[in-house]
Scaffold this active site. Structure first.
Site, short mmCIF file in Angstrom:
data_model
loop_
_atom_site.label_atom_id
_atom_site.label_comp_id
_atom_site.label_asym_id
_atom_site.label_seq_id
_atom_site.Cartn_x
_atom_site.Cartn_y
_atom_site.Cartn_z
N ASP A 54 -7.98 -0.07 10.78
CA ASP A 54 -6.91 0.75 10.92
C ASP A 54 -7.12 2.15 10.62
OD1 ASP A 54 -5.27 -1.22 12.13
OD2 ASP A 54 -3.99 -1.80 10.41
N ASP A 80 0.85 -1.16 0.10
CA ASP A 80 -0.01 0.03 0.12
C ASP A 80 0.81 1.32 -0.14
OD1 ASP A 80 -2.11 -1.52 -0.07
OD2 ASP A 80 -2.34 -1.58 2.16
N ARG A 140 -1.37 0.64 16.43
CA ARG A 140 -1.61 1.90 15.65
C ARG A 140 -1.56 3.10 16.53
NH1 ARG A 140 0.06 -1.19 12.28
NH2 ARG A 140 -1.11 -1.99 10.60
N SER A 143 -2.25 -10.22 3.04
CA SER A 143 -2.17 -9.01 4.01
C SER A 143 -1.62 -9.25 5.15
CB SER A 143 -3.48 -8.32 3.79
OG SER A 143 -3.39 -7.20 4.62
#
Length: 408
Positions: A128, A19, A99, A180
């Site tokens: 996220d 990404d 995060r 992923s």
């Protein structure tokens, strides 16, 4: 709507994965050739950081910050969550705790760099995006947030790979191994490909699938014993050796991984409403949770333990939903810290082919009394229980009398 003409410098949360690798050239193409400052938060992803600066600069970033957040991540996020006993649907919150830690560092760099916006590579389907943006609102509320997955025409990871190939962006993955993944010192998650069919068994024994350990089938035939010491709920020693919580987790990852500990395959309920299937590796964390939970069984009184167990669900939901920097989470952490004042002692566990077996627990604050619990002679007067039962059962007795009087 964001005025793109005013965006001259963007700070990007950069991992070097699929990404964020394509986001750098995409930002420059779609935001007036803006300067892109890449920021990578090191939360223990190890080899994923290798060659990151060269890759970021080659794909168009002006610079790369690599923030060592490992100690902060462990001490300020992992340990408070573990002490709370917070588990979200069997998931030990490996991505969820990382995060807010990364986003806080990202906001600090954005302010330092006088950036016009902050960008992340989270998809519009996942959790996220919420975790990053709620944390960014806490530390850089005035800065706009760019989320390419909510803007661009790319619809899949396959199309992302097409874009990367067209722009000569090197990738460490291919179309066949395009899971992923999210990795840090606490866990590794796997999503996508064959896992999207809930009828498929995970390929635990396939070469390269598991990274932090082995499947229970491949674990040794002999058990491994570990002993953990805690002080006020925090791990302070492993097998008699004093070390930091971070070092303990890394060593437990090694021991747990070798013994096939910490593998879960779950379909979880995402914050955005859909269900998602994932396989998680959390070897050290699973051992640490079990040891801490075992110690609490002898150190906490019944009412405190039960209330803490109830509130652990709320704590887990707050963490999962990105609400770390909220008054409620802080209040719950204060409650947890109070409950941990006497959670000091030693726990021994046996690791064997994916299982964690209790092998002893000791504490100077233990509330367990063998003199009271014994089936042999003790000072406990068993006649006292009769009065207790009469009072405890009084409402039932009264209700029965009323029912009889009214013909029920």
């Amino acid at each position: 709507m964001l005025d793109k003409s005013k965006i001259k410098k963007v700070v990007l949360a950069y991992s070097g994965g699929l990404d964020t690798s394509i986001i750098i050239p995409w930002l420059k193409e779609n935001y007036n050739n803006c300067e892109v400052v890449a920021v990578s938060g090191n939360v223990g992803q190890a080899d994923e950081l290798e060659g990151l600066e060269e890759k970021a600069l080659k794909t168009g970033a002006s610079k790369l910050y690599v923030l060592d957040l490992t100690e902060e991540y462990v001490d300020e996020y992992i340990i408070p969550t573990m002490k709370a006993g917070a588990v979200y649907e069997d998931y030990l919150l490996g991505t969820s705790t990382a995060r807010p830690c990364i986003a806080k560092g990202l906001a600090e760099i954005a302010i330092k760099e006088n950036a016009d916006a902050i960008c992340h590579g989270c998809t519009g389907k996942g959790n996220d995006q919420v975790r990053f943006e709620l944390a960014l609102k806490a530390f850089a509320p005035e800065l706009p947030i760019i989320a390419p997955w909510r803007e661009w025409d790319i619809q899949s990871r396959e199309e992302e790979i097409d874009y990367a190939e067209a722009h000569n962006i090197p990738l460490k993955i291919n179309r066949e191994t395009n899971y992923s993944k999210d990795k840090n010192l606490w866990h590794l998650s796997h999503e996508g490909l064959d896992l999207e069919d809930t009828g498929n068994e995970p390929l635990y024994d396939k070469e390269g699938f598991l990274e932090m350990g082995v499947s229970p089938i491949k674990a040794p035939d002999e058990p491994t014993y570990v002993t953990l010491d805690f002080e006020q709920g925090t791990p302070v020693a492993l097998d008699g050796e004093k070390m930091s919580a971070k070092s303990i987790i890394l060593k437990l990852n090694e021991l747990g991984g070798k013994n096939g500990i910490g593998l879960i395959d779950i379909v979880e309920n995402r914050l955005v409403g859909m269900k998602c299937r994932g396989v998680y590796e959390t070897p050290g964390g699973t051992i640490l949770y079990k040891a801490h939970e075992t110690l609490e069984t002898i150190c906490l009184d019944k009412m405190t333990l039960h209330e803490k167990q109830r509130l652990s669900i709320t704590f887990a939901e707050l963490v999962y939903n990105g609400q770390w920097f909220t008054p409620l989470r802080e209040a719950l952490s204060a409650f947890v810290d109070k409950t941990q004042e006497n959670v000091t002692g030693k726990v021994r566990l046996k690791l064997y082919k994916g299982n964690i077996i209790k092998a002893g627990v000791w504490s100077p604050y233990s509330l367990y009394s063998d003199e009271l619990a014994t089936f042999g002679e003790s000072d406990y007067d068993q006649k006292d229980s009769a009065g207790f039962i009469n009072l405890y059962g009084l409402p039932i007795k009264v209700q029965a009398a009323v029912n009889k009087k009214n013909g029920k």
